[in-house]
Design a protein around this motif. Structure first.
Motif, PDB file in Angstrom:
ATOM      1  N   LYS A 125      -4.860  -6.532   5.897  1.00  0.00           N
ATOM      2  CA  LYS A 125      -3.887  -5.564   5.352  1.00  0.00           C
ATOM      3  C   LYS A 125      -4.244  -5.218   3.914  1.00  0.00           C
ATOM      4  CE  LYS A 125      -0.309  -5.256   8.548  1.00  0.00           C
ATOM      5  NZ  LYS A 125       0.658  -6.172   9.151  1.00  0.00           N
ATOM      6  N   SER A 126      -4.791  -6.220   3.185  1.00  0.00           N
ATOM      7  CA  SER A 126      -5.138  -5.949   1.788  1.00  0.00           C
ATOM      8  C   SER A 126      -6.325  -4.984   1.693  1.00  0.00           C
ATOM      9  CB  SER A 126      -5.422  -7.254   1.041  1.00  0.00           C
ATOM     10  OG  SER A 126      -6.677  -7.776   1.423  1.00  0.00           O
ATOM     11  N   PHE A 127      -7.099  -4.812   2.789  1.00  0.00           N
ATOM     12  CA  PHE A 127      -8.176  -3.810   2.817  1.00  0.00           C
ATOM     13  C   PHE A 127      -7.665  -2.460   3.336  1.00  0.00           C
ATOM     14  CE2 PHE A 127     -11.152  -7.528   4.186  1.00  0.00           C
ATOM     15  CZ  PHE A 127     -11.157  -8.040   2.905  1.00  0.00           C
ATOM     16  N   GLY A 128      -6.369  -2.394   3.696  1.00  0.00           N
ATOM     17  CA  GLY A 128      -5.839  -1.167   4.297  1.00  0.00           C
ATOM     18  C   GLY A 128      -6.162  -1.047   5.778  1.00  0.00           C
ATOM     19  N   TRP A 129      -6.505  -2.151   6.442  1.00  0.00           N
ATOM     20  CA  TRP A 129      -6.766  -2.148   7.889  1.00  0.00           C
ATOM     21  C   TRP A 129      -5.513  -2.695   8.552  1.00  0.00           C
ATOM     22  CZ3 TRP A 129     -11.837  -5.534   7.627  1.00  0.00           C
ATOM     23  CH2 TRP A 129     -12.798  -4.865   6.849  1.00  0.00           C
ATOM     24  N   ASN A 130      -4.812  -1.848   9.289  1.00  0.00           N
ATOM     25  CA  ASN A 130      -3.473  -2.223   9.752  1.00  0.00           C
ATOM     26  C   ASN A 130      -3.460  -2.644  11.209  1.00  0.00           C
ATOM     27  OD1 ASN A 130      -2.281  -1.598   7.204  1.00  0.00           O
ATOM     28  ND2 ASN A 130      -2.550   0.573   7.718  1.00  0.00           N
TER      29      ASN A 130
END
Ligand SMILES: *Cc1c(COP(=O)(O)O)cnc(C)c1O
Length: 429
Positions: A125-130
């Motif tokens: 999530k911190s990489f923007g991968w949801n």
């Protein structure tokens, strides 16, 4: 052997990817414990760096010992190429790094290894991968979760912690319709028991730490490219594979490398830039482990079935969840996907609840009380007092880790000794 003769699994497990060392004639695969490799000349160096020739540059990008492991797992899974990395979690991170841009989504089965749930919920999530969660037992829940941002679907073949068998073909059909690759974590089954590519998977990942290495001595991970996914049909969706790469003179990976473009992408972009390289020493131990994989998986499955049958008849045990048992919720799927055996890992419930679970893990002698699976040794854990301790009771139960649950990874010792150890420990519960 005739030219058309295809070697069987046990032969590939020993020979695939390896040949006697051309210089020394060493028969076992040597450990090439070197960081770097000498270039023939300047042109040779330039062609290696430009991806015009295959060869060794630096062990973060590739190593001859690791290459044997890669060739072997690609052959055993029936894929086109593979990449060896430092851990199962590194394999998962590199796979998603090649598929997702920030803001993208992927759908994952809720029934996963606990570490994968953490990796997806927090680090990714911190990489923007949801991550969007679905239910492994309900392929329709994957279909309902598909959106325009979906880039992949992720499942385990034998799902943690109960060892239930996932309907790979049904979920592959959802992925195909959505135009996204299906990634299967085949760690608990290994290609000896389940072959995900035969059921529509596009990418397979492994924690080689478990049954592939098989002896509880090395952390490692593998990514296998099935060569099945048509990246060119989805040009906008997967730019890592389909857009010109500025760092490699504008080459387009899927055009240059065809049905093994994904394996190249995770190596020359993911591994090169993020860096989780596998030590050649660990690769050597995992290669050695794989040579006996068929024998070990047969014995693991045979012992686990005997232990599950024994526990199912014990008056202190309330339930046993093992796909190898007739009547189990996964039994029919096990016969389709894993006809040679249902593996070593399963859960059961104790009538005495939490206290009985704590007592059992304290009283076993042959079993080791620890947080791993896939060792030659028999392993036991009571998730509610260890791996799932921080969760609420409701969270524990929905993760399959209620207070009464015990998980076993049945080893390859004498089955009578394994059962005798549970017998004496259960008598004290
Ligand atoms: C252990 C495990 C992982 C993570 O692998 P590591 O090698 O520990 O990083 C992923 N998936 C499954 C099913 C596992 O059992």
């Amino acid at each position: 052997m005739t030219a058309e003769h295809v070697p069987g699994f046990a032969t590939l497990a020993i020979h695939a990817g390896a040949e006697p060392d051309p210089t020394t004639k060493a028969r076992a695969t040597p450990i090439y414990q070197t960081t770097s490799f000498v270039f023939d000349d300047v042109d040779h160096a330039a062609s290696l760096f430009g991806l015009q020739a295959f060869g060794n540059i630096y062990t973060r990008i590739g190593n001859p010992t690791n290459a044997v492991l890669e060739g072997r797992i690609a052959a055993l899974e029936g894929g086109t190429a593979a990449l060896a990395v430092a851990s199962g979690h590194a394999a998962q991170a590199l796979v998603f790094h090649a598929l997702l841009q920030p803001g993208d989504e992927f759908i994952a089965a809720r029934q996963l290894y606990g570490g994968s749930i953490n990796q997806f919920n927090h680090a990714f999530k911190s990489f923007g991968w949801n991550v969007v969660w679905a239910d492994a037992a309900d392929p329709g829940s994957f279909e309902r979760a598909v959106t325009a941002k979906t880039k992949a679907i992720f499942i385990e073949s034998f799902a943690n912690p109960g060892g239930s068998v996932t309907d790979i073909a049904a979920i592959a059909a959802v992925a195909k319709k959505a135009g996204v690759p299906l990634i299967v974590d085949n760690t608990l089954a290994t290609p000896y028991l389940v072959r995900p590519f035969e059921h529509g998977a596009d990418i397979v990942v492994h924690s080689a730490t478990k049954f592939l290495g098989g002896h509880g001595n090395s952390i490692g991970g593998l990514i296998v490219d099935g060569g099945t996914f048509d990246w060119s049909a989805h040009k906008e969706r997967f730019p890592v594979l389909t857009a010109p790469r500025p760092e490699y003179q504008g080459i387009v990976l899927h055009e240059t490398f065809g049905n093994f473009a994904f394996a190249i992408a995770v190596r020359v972009l993911g591994l090169r830039d993020l860096g989780p390289a596998l030590s050649p020493f660990n690769a050597f131990l995992i290669i050695t482990g794989i040579e006996t994989l068929p024998l070990r998986m047969q014995r693991h499955s045979e012992n686990a079935l005997a232990v599950a049958e024994y526990l199912a008849g014990h008056d202190k045990v309330s339930w046993v969840s093992y796909a190898g048992l007739p009547g189990d919720a996964s039994h029919e799927r096990a016969q389709k996907y894993a006809p040679k055996g249902a593996g070593a890992v399963f859960t059961f419930g104790l009538k005495g609840g939490y206290d009985a679970g704590v007592a059992l893990v304290s009283k076993v002698k042959l079993f080791s009380h620890l947080a791993n699976v896939g060792d030659t040794r028999s392993l036991i854990i009571h998730p509610a007092s260890t791996t799932h301790r921080q969760l609420s009771d409701t969270q524990k139960s929905s993760a399959g880790a209620g207070p009464e649950v015990v998980r076993l990874s049945v080893g390859i010792e004498e089955k009578a000794d394994i059962i005798a150890d549970l017998e004496q420990a259960l008598a004290q519960v």
